[in-house]
Each structure stands twice: as C-alpha cells, then as structure tokens.
Design a protein around this motif. Structure first.
Motif, PDB file in Angstrom:
ATOM      1  N   PHE A 220     -23.603 -22.732 -20.608  1.00  0.00           N
ATOM      2  CA  PHE A 220     -24.451 -23.917 -20.833  1.00  0.00           C
ATOM      3  C   PHE A 220     -25.592 -23.798 -19.997  1.00  0.00           C
ATOM      4  N   GLY A 221     -26.150 -22.586 -19.015  1.00  0.00           N
ATOM      5  CA  GLY A 221     -27.254 -22.425 -18.233  1.00  0.00           C
ATOM      6  C   GLY A 221     -27.509 -22.925 -17.322  1.00  0.00           C
ATOM      7  N   ALA A 222     -28.095 -22.387 -15.523  1.00  0.00           N
ATOM      8  CA  ALA A 222     -28.465 -23.109 -14.519  1.00  0.00           C
ATOM      9  C   ALA A 222     -29.109 -24.231 -14.910  1.00  0.00           C
ATOM     10  N   GLU A 223     -29.858 -24.233 -15.375  1.00  0.00           N
ATOM     11  CA  GLU A 223     -30.932 -25.451 -15.821  1.00  0.00           C
ATOM     12  C   GLU A 223     -29.905 -27.268 -16.125  1.00  0.00           C
ATOM     13  N   THR A 224     -29.102 -27.040 -16.451  1.00  0.00           N
ATOM     14  CA  THR A 224     -28.142 -28.005 -17.526  1.00  0.00           C
ATOM     15  C   THR A 224     -27.338 -27.931 -15.821  1.00  0.00           C
ATOM     16  N   LEU A 225     -27.178 -27.999 -15.021  1.00  0.00           N
ATOM     17  CA  LEU A 225     -26.613 -28.018 -13.536  1.00  0.00           C
ATOM     18  C   LEU A 225     -27.010 -29.436 -13.184  1.00  0.00           C
ATOM     19  N   PRO A 226     -26.780 -30.749 -12.342  1.00  0.00           N
ATOM     20  CA  PRO A 226     -27.307 -31.921 -11.790  1.00  0.00           C
ATOM     21  C   PRO A 226     -27.861 -31.149 -10.916  1.00  0.00           C
ATOM     22  N   ASP A 227     -29.292 -31.858 -10.853  1.00  0.00           N
ATOM     23  CA  ASP A 227     -29.826 -32.141  -9.890  1.00  0.00           C
ATOM     24  C   ASP A 227     -29.594 -32.301  -8.759  1.00  0.00           C
ATOM     25  N   ARG A 228     -28.504 -32.969  -8.322  1.00  0.00           N
ATOM     26  CA  ARG A 228     -27.740 -33.684  -6.722  1.00  0.00           C
ATOM     27  C   ARG A 228     -26.623 -33.033  -6.871  1.00  0.00           C
ATOM     28  N   TRP A 229     -26.183 -32.237  -7.605  1.00  0.00           N
ATOM     29  CA  TRP A 229     -25.302 -31.228  -6.812  1.00  0.00           C
ATOM     30  C   TRP A 229     -25.967 -29.549  -6.373  1.00  0.00           C
ATOM     31  N   LEU A 230     -27.220 -29.416  -7.405  1.00  0.00           N
ATOM     32  CA  LEU A 230     -27.716 -28.161  -6.446  1.00  0.00           C
ATOM     33  C   LEU A 230     -28.597 -28.866  -5.057  1.00  0.00           C
ATOM     34  N   ASP A 231     -28.969 -30.130  -5.207  1.00  0.00           N
ATOM     35  CA  ASP A 231     -29.871 -30.228  -4.000  1.00  0.00           C
ATOM     36  C   ASP A 231     -28.107 -30.196  -2.896  1.00  0.00           C
ATOM     37  N   ILE A 232     -27.589 -29.755  -3.193  1.00  0.00           N
ATOM     38  CA  ILE A 232     -26.706 -30.208  -1.691  1.00  0.00           C
ATOM     39  C   ILE A 232     -25.508 -29.320  -2.257  1.00  0.00           C
ATOM     40  N   VAL A 233     -25.525 -28.509  -2.685  1.00  0.00           N
ATOM     41  CA  VAL A 233     -24.072 -27.522  -2.973  1.00  0.00           C
ATOM     42  C   VAL A 233     -24.941 -26.537  -1.815  1.00  0.00           C
ATOM     43  N   GLU A 234     -23.836 -25.979  -0.941  1.00  0.00           N
ATOM     44  CA  GLU A 234     -24.119 -25.067  -0.207  1.00  0.00           C
ATOM     45  C   GLU A 234     -23.791 -23.500  -0.540  1.00  0.00           C
ATOM     46  N   TYR A 235     -25.188 -22.945   0.156  1.00  0.00           N
ATOM     47  CA  TYR A 235     -25.469 -21.242  -0.686  1.00  0.00           C
ATOM     48  C   TYR A 235     -25.963 -21.234  -1.688  1.00  0.00           C
ATOM     49  N   ARG A 236     -26.660 -22.506  -2.275  1.00  0.00           N
ATOM     50  CA  ARG A 236     -27.376 -22.455  -3.416  1.00  0.00           C
ATOM     51  C   ARG A 236     -29.019 -21.395  -4.074  1.00  0.00           C
ATOM     52  N   ASP A 237     -30.059 -21.083  -2.872  1.00  0.00           N
ATOM     53  CA  ASP A 237     -30.437 -20.028  -2.763  1.00  0.00           C
ATOM     54  C   ASP A 237     -29.762 -18.750  -2.751  1.00  0.00           C
ATOM     55  N   ASP A 238     -29.460 -18.074  -1.758  1.00  0.00           N
ATOM     56  CA  ASP A 238     -27.841 -16.867  -2.216  1.00  0.00           C
ATOM     57  C   ASP A 238     -27.573 -16.442  -3.606  1.00  0.00           C
ATOM     58  N   LEU A 239     -26.763 -17.989  -4.474  1.00  0.00           N
ATOM     59  CA  LEU A 239     -26.022 -17.820  -5.364  1.00  0.00           C
ATOM     60  C   LEU A 239     -27.542 -17.166  -6.451  1.00  0.00           C
ATOM     61  N   GLU A 240     -28.092 -18.242  -6.416  1.00  0.00           N
ATOM     62  CA  GLU A 240     -29.577 -17.873  -7.444  1.00  0.00           C
ATOM     63  C   GLU A 240     -30.205 -16.371  -6.920  1.00  0.00           C
ATOM     64  N   LEU A 241     -29.911 -16.349  -6.033  1.00  0.00           N
ATOM     65  CA  LEU A 241     -30.545 -14.097  -5.469  1.00  0.00           C
ATOM     66  C   LEU A 241     -30.064 -13.854  -6.529  1.00  0.00           C
ATOM     67  N   LEU A 242     -28.433 -13.507  -6.297  1.00  0.00           N
ATOM     68  CA  LEU A 242     -27.872 -12.782  -6.240  1.00  0.00           C
ATOM     69  C   LEU A 242     -26.795 -12.755  -7.630  1.00  0.00           C
ATOM     70  N   ALA A 243     -26.651 -14.068  -8.731  1.00  0.00           N
ATOM     71  CA  ALA A 243     -26.672 -13.628 -10.203  1.00  0.00           C
ATOM     72  C   ALA A 243     -28.648 -12.637 -10.740  1.00  0.00           C
ATOM     73  N   LYS A 244     -29.599 -13.505 -10.435  1.00  0.00           N
ATOM     74  CA  LYS A 244     -31.143 -12.777 -10.674  1.00  0.00           C
ATOM     75  C   LYS A 244     -30.160 -11.514 -10.560  1.00  0.00           C
ATOM     76  N   ALA A 245     -29.860 -11.083  -9.069  1.00  0.00           N
ATOM     77  CA  ALA A 245     -29.798  -9.094  -9.087  1.00  0.00           C
ATOM     78  C   ALA A 245     -28.872  -9.411  -9.463  1.00  0.00           C
ATOM     79  N   LEU A 246     -28.203  -9.749 -10.167  1.00  0.00           N
ATOM     80  CA  LEU A 246     -26.626  -8.754 -11.279  1.00  0.00           C
ATOM     81  C   LEU A 246     -27.220  -8.813 -11.998  1.00  0.00           C
ATOM     82  N   ALA A 247     -28.101 -10.024 -12.687  1.00  0.00           N
ATOM     83  CA  ALA A 247     -28.016  -9.649 -14.191  1.00  0.00           C
ATOM     84  C   ALA A 247     -29.214  -8.564 -14.753  1.00  0.00           C
TER      85      ALA A 247
END
Length: 312
Positions: free
Chosen positions: A273-300
């Motif tokens: 479904f893609g990252a844009e479909t994940l709820p903001d209320r989860w993404l706002d507090i989940v640990e390591y969000r920034d790292d996960l986004e940067l790593l995913a982009k680098a891997l892709a």
C-alpha cells in the motif's frame, strides 16, 4: 523499478507493526480485547514496560541489516553478524532464544556461516524453527528487488546466521520475493514467490503458504512464534486487508507473538500500500522513523553490489 514510497512503507510498516504489537506481546486475543477493545493505537507500558512507539528486536535487527547493506554497498554476512553482536552487547530488552544463542556462538569464535547451524543442530524439533529471521529480512527485498537470484542467496544466508532451519531460510525467500514483487508493482507476488521455491523448499512450508490466497476459514490461522505459522498468518492479513492499517491491526489483535506478527504483516502491507497510507498518528511516535525512511530510500535508489565479491 522499485517504488521509493513502497520501500519506505516496507520498513515503516515493519516498525509500526512491531511497536503496535510490543505492549501486548504474549497476551491472548481475549485479554487484548478486555484491555483495549480492538487495539488500534500505540500504547505505552504493557509487555516490556516501554513508552508508546518503542520497537523491539524485530526492527532493531532489520536496522542492522539495512545499515550494513547501505554502508557496505553489498551483502556482507560478517558485517551483519558483527552488527548483531554489537546490538546484543548493548543489552536489548527483547531478544529471541535462537538469535541470542547464535550470536553467542559467533562471539565465541564460530564463523557467521556456521553459528546458526551449530544452534539448530542442538535444538529439538519444535524449538528449532522460530520466526526470528523473517521478522528482520525485509531490507534485502528492497536492495535486491531487481535481482531475483541474488535475493534468493542473501535471504537464505542472512537467515542462516541465526536461523539455519530450511523452513526459516526459505520462509525468508518467500517473504522477500513477495515484498519485492509489490515493490516492483507485480500482479501476483505471492504466487510468483511460491513458484520460485517449489521443489526446493520444505513441503510443509510451501503447502501451508500455498493455502493463503484461497483461505476461507481464518480461524485456523495461528499466532505462535513458529516460522510457518507467522508467515502464513501475516501473508493472509496483509493480502486480504483493504489498507495497511487494517492489516497490521488485524494481525496484532490476534494475540500471541504480536510484535513479530505485526512486523511481518507491516512489511508486506507497507510494500503493498505504500508509506503514504500508514497513519500519521503511528508515524509521529514510532521509534527510528527518520532512519527507516532514509535507509529505505537509499536501498531503493542506490545500486547495491550483487556480485558477492565482497562477502567475507
């Protein structure tokens, strides 16, 4: 061509499922319902007594793999094992038994290629095929989505560092090829993944996963830490849901091994479904969000060496 949004969804979905399931790990579905109704919000305390949004070893070890792939520019089993060992030395609050034993073997001088096998050979059936490698393997699916043969190899070899059983190794292959298919926009990723391993993977694994697309009675789905159970349940929840959020919440509310059910389901559903479909209320507090986004982009977007020439 790998979708960056789907790649981010894979790692963020993994972490969101892990964090949603962490506080209710080991609880029955009845107890979860008594305490939370349907758990749809990241809550604090509970199992392990951590703040809302805290992830477990599922995400921690996936981060070890993702960082290794990006920083080394290739699959390097020894580097991944070194990162696992450094993480273990930091005293994580949650770690699987087979993972802990295999890391201890590695730290005692056993090669990364042999540590998981040493542990597996000592364990009796019933305690030798946990879900501890499928929970962390998704970064490989992003890095090698366009190189199926290499994805086969890295999936099995990465699993075997701690989980040598063929059900675990081929479970990672099926899962990673399913995720990779969604990253590429394929029509039937799971069907293609099953066909890829049919004849090589253990029959029990293949036949159980083959049931997923046409399963009509989900009451038979299991919430245990057995790799075959986790993979079947997570694939079913991720492939039958209408949204990533629905997939993850359904898996977590099944109880049992909730963090890993949530993590595996989240990785698949995030790719679907893609990252844009994940709820903001989860993404706002989940640990390591920034790292996960940067790593995913680098891997892709970065070309990861698939020659195996740098493997140690």
């Amino acid at each position: 061509m790998v979708s960056v949004d789907a790649a981010k969804g894979t790692l963020l979905g993994l972490a969101c499922g892990d964090a949603l399931g962490r506080p209710v790990e080991f609880r029955s579905p009845t107890r979860i319902a008594e305490e939370h109704g349907t758990l749809t919000e990241m809550v604090g305390n509970g199992t392990h007594g951590k703040p809302a949004g805290t992830v477990t070893d599922d995400t921690d070890l996936a981060l070890c793999i993702a960082r290794s792939l990006v920083e080394e520019g290739a699959f390097d089993g020894q580097d991944i094992a070194d990162r696992f060992a450094a993480w273990y030395d930091d005293g994580p609050f949650d770690v699987g038994l087979m993972t802990a034993d295999a890391i201890s073997e590695y730290q005692a001088g056993i090669s990364w290629r042999d540590a998981g096998r040493e542990v597996w050979q000592r364990r009796a059936e019933g305690s030798n095929a946990g879900n501890g490698s499928i929970m962390r393997c998704a970064p490989h699916a992003i890095a090698f989505a366009d190189d199926p043969s290499t994805l086969d190899q890295v999936s099995t070899q990465s699993s075997a560092i701690t989980h040598y059983d063929p059900r675990c190794q081929y479970g990672c292959v099926i899962l990673n090829h399913t995720i990779a298919g969604y990253l590429r926009g394929d029509d039937e990723p799971l069907t293609d993944a099953i066909e890829r391993v049919d004849g090589d993977a253990p029959d029990e694994l293949v036949e159980t996963i083959r049931l997923v697309p046409n399963l009509v009675d989900e009451t038979h789905l299991e919430n245990t830490g057995y790799v075959v159970h986790t993979l079947q349940t997570s694939l079913y929840d991720a492939l039958t849901a209408d949204t990533a959020e629905d997939a993850i919440t359904t898996s977590v509310n099944r109880g049992g091994d909730t963090d890993t059910l949530g993590a595996v389901t989240g990785a698949i559903a995030g790719a679907r479904f893609g990252a844009e479909t994940l709820p903001d209320r989860w993404l706002d507090i989940v640990e390591y969000r920034d790292d996960l986004e940067l790593l995913a982009k680098a891997l892709a977007t970065n070309e990861i060496d698939s020659s195996f020439g740098r493997m140690k």
